[in-house]
Each structure stands twice: as structure tokens, then as C-alpha cells.
Motif scaffolding. Sequence first.
Motif, PDB file in Angstrom:
ATOM      1  N   ARG A   8      -2.616   0.965  -0.122  1.00  0.00           N
ATOM      2  CA  ARG A   8      -1.252   1.218   0.355  1.00  0.00           C
ATOM      3  C   ARG A   8      -0.943   2.705   0.398  1.00  0.00           C
ATOM      4  O   ARG A   8      -0.349   3.215   1.355  1.00  0.00           O
ATOM      5  CB  ARG A   8      -0.259   0.492  -0.546  1.00  0.00           C
ATOM      6  CG  ARG A   8       1.173   0.560  -0.073  1.00  0.00           C
ATOM      7  CD  ARG A   8       2.085  -0.264  -0.970  1.00  0.00           C
ATOM      8  NE  ARG A   8       3.427  -0.295  -0.445  1.00  0.00           N
ATOM      9  CZ  ARG A   8       4.327   0.675  -0.561  1.00  0.00           C
ATOM     10  NH1 ARG A   8       3.998   1.802  -1.224  1.00  0.00           N
ATOM     11  NH2 ARG A   8       5.536   0.568  -0.052  1.00  0.00           N
ATOM     12  N   VAL A   9      -1.375   3.427  -0.645  1.00  0.00           N
ATOM     13  CA  VAL A   9      -1.130   4.880  -0.701  1.00  0.00           C
ATOM     14  C   VAL A   9      -1.853   5.570   0.441  1.00  0.00           C
ATOM     15  O   VAL A   9      -1.295   6.433   1.125  1.00  0.00           O
ATOM     16  CB  VAL A   9      -1.567   5.431  -2.073  1.00  0.00           C
ATOM     17  CG1 VAL A   9      -1.549   6.963  -2.051  1.00  0.00           C
ATOM     18  CG2 VAL A   9      -0.646   4.918  -3.181  1.00  0.00           C
ATOM     19  N   GLU A  16       2.392   8.117   7.849  1.00  0.00           N
ATOM     20  CA  GLU A  16       3.577   8.968   7.853  1.00  0.00           C
ATOM     21  C   GLU A  16       3.252  10.455   7.871  1.00  0.00           C
ATOM     22  O   GLU A  16       3.960  11.244   8.504  1.00  0.00           O
ATOM     23  CB  GLU A  16       4.426   8.634   6.634  1.00  0.00           C
ATOM     24  CG  GLU A  16       4.945   7.205   6.670  1.00  0.00           C
ATOM     25  CD  GLU A  16       5.834   6.859   5.492  1.00  0.00           C
ATOM     26  OE1 GLU A  16       6.336   5.724   5.438  1.00  0.00           O
ATOM     27  OE2 GLU A  16       6.040   7.728   4.615  1.00  0.00           O
ATOM     28  N   SER A  17       2.178  10.853   7.190  1.00  0.00           N
ATOM     29  CA  SER A  17       1.846  12.287   7.146  1.00  0.00           C
ATOM     30  C   SER A  17       0.982  12.689   8.341  1.00  0.00           C
ATOM     31  O   SER A  17       1.219  13.709   8.991  1.00  0.00           O
ATOM     32  CB  SER A  17       1.125  12.622   5.836  1.00  0.00           C
ATOM     33  OG  SER A  17       1.941  12.318   4.719  1.00  0.00           O
ATOM     34  N   GLU A  18      -0.025  11.859   8.657  1.00  0.00           N
ATOM     35  CA  GLU A  18      -0.952  12.211   9.739  1.00  0.00           C
ATOM     36  C   GLU A  18      -0.588  11.576  11.080  1.00  0.00           C
ATOM     37  O   GLU A  18      -1.190  11.887  12.107  1.00  0.00           O
ATOM     38  CB  GLU A  18      -2.372  11.787   9.350  1.00  0.00           C
ATOM     39  CG  GLU A  18      -2.867  12.430   8.062  1.00  0.00           C
ATOM     40  CD  GLU A  18      -4.235  11.906   7.645  1.00  0.00           C
ATOM     41  OE1 GLU A  18      -4.636  12.154   6.512  1.00  0.00           O
ATOM     42  OE2 GLU A  18      -4.879  11.234   8.473  1.00  0.00           O
ATOM     43  N   ALA A  38       0.598  -2.035   8.262  1.00  0.00           N
ATOM     44  CA  ALA A  38       0.488  -1.377   9.572  1.00  0.00           C
ATOM     45  C   ALA A  38       1.620  -0.397   9.789  1.00  0.00           C
ATOM     46  O   ALA A  38       2.633  -0.398   9.059  1.00  0.00           O
ATOM     47  CB  ALA A  38       0.496  -2.430  10.675  1.00  0.00           C
ATOM     48  N   ASP A  39       1.430   0.448  10.798  1.00  0.00           N
ATOM     49  CA  ASP A  39       2.546   1.296  11.213  1.00  0.00           C
ATOM     50  C   ASP A  39       3.545   0.439  11.983  1.00  0.00           C
ATOM     51  O   ASP A  39       3.209  -0.625  12.516  1.00  0.00           O
ATOM     52  CB  ASP A  39       2.053   2.460  12.073  1.00  0.00           C
ATOM     53  CG  ASP A  39       1.477   1.993  13.385  1.00  0.00           C
ATOM     54  OD1 ASP A  39       0.251   1.719  13.449  1.00  0.00           O
ATOM     55  OD2 ASP A  39       2.256   1.874  14.367  1.00  0.00           O
TER      56      ASP A  39
END
Length: 427
Positions: A8-9, A16-18, A38-39
Motif C-alpha cells: 500500500r505504501v 500520488e508522488s510519481e 489502484a489509482d
Amino acid sequence: MCGYQGLRVEAKAMIESEQTPFLSMYFDKTSERVYILADSESLKKVRDVKALIEMEDILKSTFEESKKLTMFDQKVEVERPSYLSCAGGLSHHTCHALKPQYQLSWERNLKECFEDRTPRDVNFERLPREILRGIFVFLEPSDLKSVNLVCKNWQNVADEPALWKEFDLPLKCRKSGNKFFRFFQKSISSKLQILSLHNFSFQLNDSHIQDLLNLDLKSITIGSIDLFNVYDDSFAQLVNNCKECEIKEYEPKLKTTNGININVLGLNKLNAIFRKMESGTKLKSLSLSCCAGSDKTLDLSFIPSSTLANAFNKLESLGLSQVKLRPNQLKTIFDYMSVKTKMKYLNLDSLNLDSVDMKIFDVAFRNLTKLSLNGLDFLNINQLKQFAENLDKSCKLKDLMLSNIDAQELPPGLLERVVTKVGVVDL
């Protein structure tokens, strides 16, 4: 951090970051449920495709099978030197696997990295019936007999009646009575659909006819043959069990006192055929002709008028060529046609209508869709005109063929009306 929390991390960081699209499904053994990780955008799209359910079923079945699981990371596999060397065309590599049914778009450029799943030896037993039928239609009956022995699937296709529609009695069965009987002891005899009774080297008897009566024949052609030892009723039954029958007279066997009229079948057999037709028949088409010369005829004048009329009007197609009929027989036949008939096609060739009143055709042709008239040149102009007027009044023909008929003296308007009412005209 491991397990679900670790996944999950890592997924959260990628999404969210990449800003990397991410889609994963996993099976939770505690709840025995399949979850999605998923996104947000990919999630919306995957919810709209049936593949979501299919993937859930795959994960559940994998869990139920309890097989040892190992990790597959396609990105790592692709970056291995052996994989890249294969993609570059080198001959030695270790990444070969069976070619999957579906591939990712980029995998299609690396087809050489999969082994072709197409079997080297085609299993002909599993070919579709349509393909087998398309092949078998070109085979001779002797080859179809062999095909029958290959496997159950081939046998089911090879047994289809349409493939045997041209199967006639083998030549060897016409040469020997013993071979005739041996043939009917084999299962292939049941495939016979057409029967040509002519040019037998031995004399047929009632035992031979009994074997033929067990068949489901489509058509029978009767020509030059000796049927003296065959019972009249048995032969009449054989003819009337078929859908189509053609009787041809060739060589004179029985002559009348003036030597003109001939009957190869014999008077009794012809009479038996028509009596059986009158009481009930499978026949839909009957052709009667004399091929022994222009001065010879097939004499039916001895058959009762009502018998012929009842028999002929049970047919859908009737052909009469060089047949002798009395005027009262013709009148009765066409009178019956005007009241009740199944006949749709009538072919009259060299039939003597010289003493026949053309009024008998007034409504007789009303139900016909095809009419062929040939060799009626002995009709006088009045008879021909009356005949044309009858067609003009009640014609529903789709096909009309007129041969050897002198129509020069017919009124042009009358001939034009008859011709324009018919779909196809052959003059």
C-alpha cells in the motif's frame, strides 16, 4: 514493512508522488475476498469492463488450487540480458514460453520470444462439420465408405444423405446375381438414393426387388431390362416408393399386331404401376418416353381413363414423350386437371392430339407454372389458335417452352399476349 501495508505504501508513492497509473488486485486470505488497489482514474475504467469479474475469478481459483506460488515481475524479466538478447535476434536465450492467447501491445513486437502454440500435427478429428462436409462432397462413394471408418465425427458427417445423392448401384452388381446379393448384405447399400434399372447381365427376380424395396430411394430410371420374373405388384411398389421415376422404352419386346406399339415393361406391370399410383404413391415426378424410333410409341391406350387421370394428377411433374393415348383418355386426364390436381409442370412431346378438342385445355392449365410442348406440328391452325386462346384466358405460367410448332398464322396480338404473360419463354 511487508505484506499488504508495504504494498500500500509503495503503491501510494507511485500514484500520488510519481503520478504513475497503478492497477493491482489481490486476494485477502482472511476475508477470502478480492480487493482492488489502484489509482482513481484507472479504477473508474476497470469498473466498466467485464475483465474485472474475470480477474476476480482467476484469483479465487488460484487460491482454491493451493499450488505453490512464485513471483513474476515482467519488468524485471524484460530487463534480463537473456530476454533482451532474444529481442535483438540472438539465437541463444532461456526465455521461451508458450505463446499466450492475449498479449500486451508491446509484447507483439517480441513474438520470437514465445513458442508457437499451434499444434504441429493438426487433429483432423476435431475439424468442424462444415469443413469436413466441404471436403467429403468431392469424394466418390467408395472413398466415403473408407472415410466412414476413420472416427465417429467423420462417420456422422459422411453418413449425411446429401453426400450420397449420386450413389447408384455399382456396375459389378449388374454383372452377377451373387454380387448383387452380397452388396445388399453390407451397410453401404442403405446409402443408395438413385437406381438405374438397365443393362443387367442376369435376369432379375422378385428376391432382387425385395432387397430394393428396403431402400429409401429418391429416383428410379427404368430402361432396357428383363423383368419377366418379377411380380407386377412388387415392381409397382418399388416405383411408387420413389419420389422420381423415368421409364424409357428402347428395344421392342412386345409388339402389337401392326408392329408399331411396344412395351418393354409389359402391359401388366404398367397397369400395376398406375393402379398403385391411383391408390397412394410417393411419386412426385414421372417421365414416360419411347426411344425406339420416331415411328414407335409407348402404348398406354389399354389403361382405363380414370386410372390414368387419378394417377397423373397426384404428380407435381409429368412428362409424356411419344406416348399413345386415346382421345377420351386425354379428355379425362385434363378434365381431372381442371378440377383437382397437384401438377405444376407438364411436358408433352410428340403426343398425338390430332383428334382432340382443344377445349379440354380451357382450364386444365390453370394451375401449371411450367409447360413444355414439342413436336405438335400436326395441329391445324384452328386447333393451335384455340390452344393459344386458352392460354391467354387462364395462363399463370412462369415458364413456357414451344418447339417444332408452326405459329406463323397465329394472330400477332394473341401470340404477344400469351408471351408477355409468361416469365420465361423459349420458342
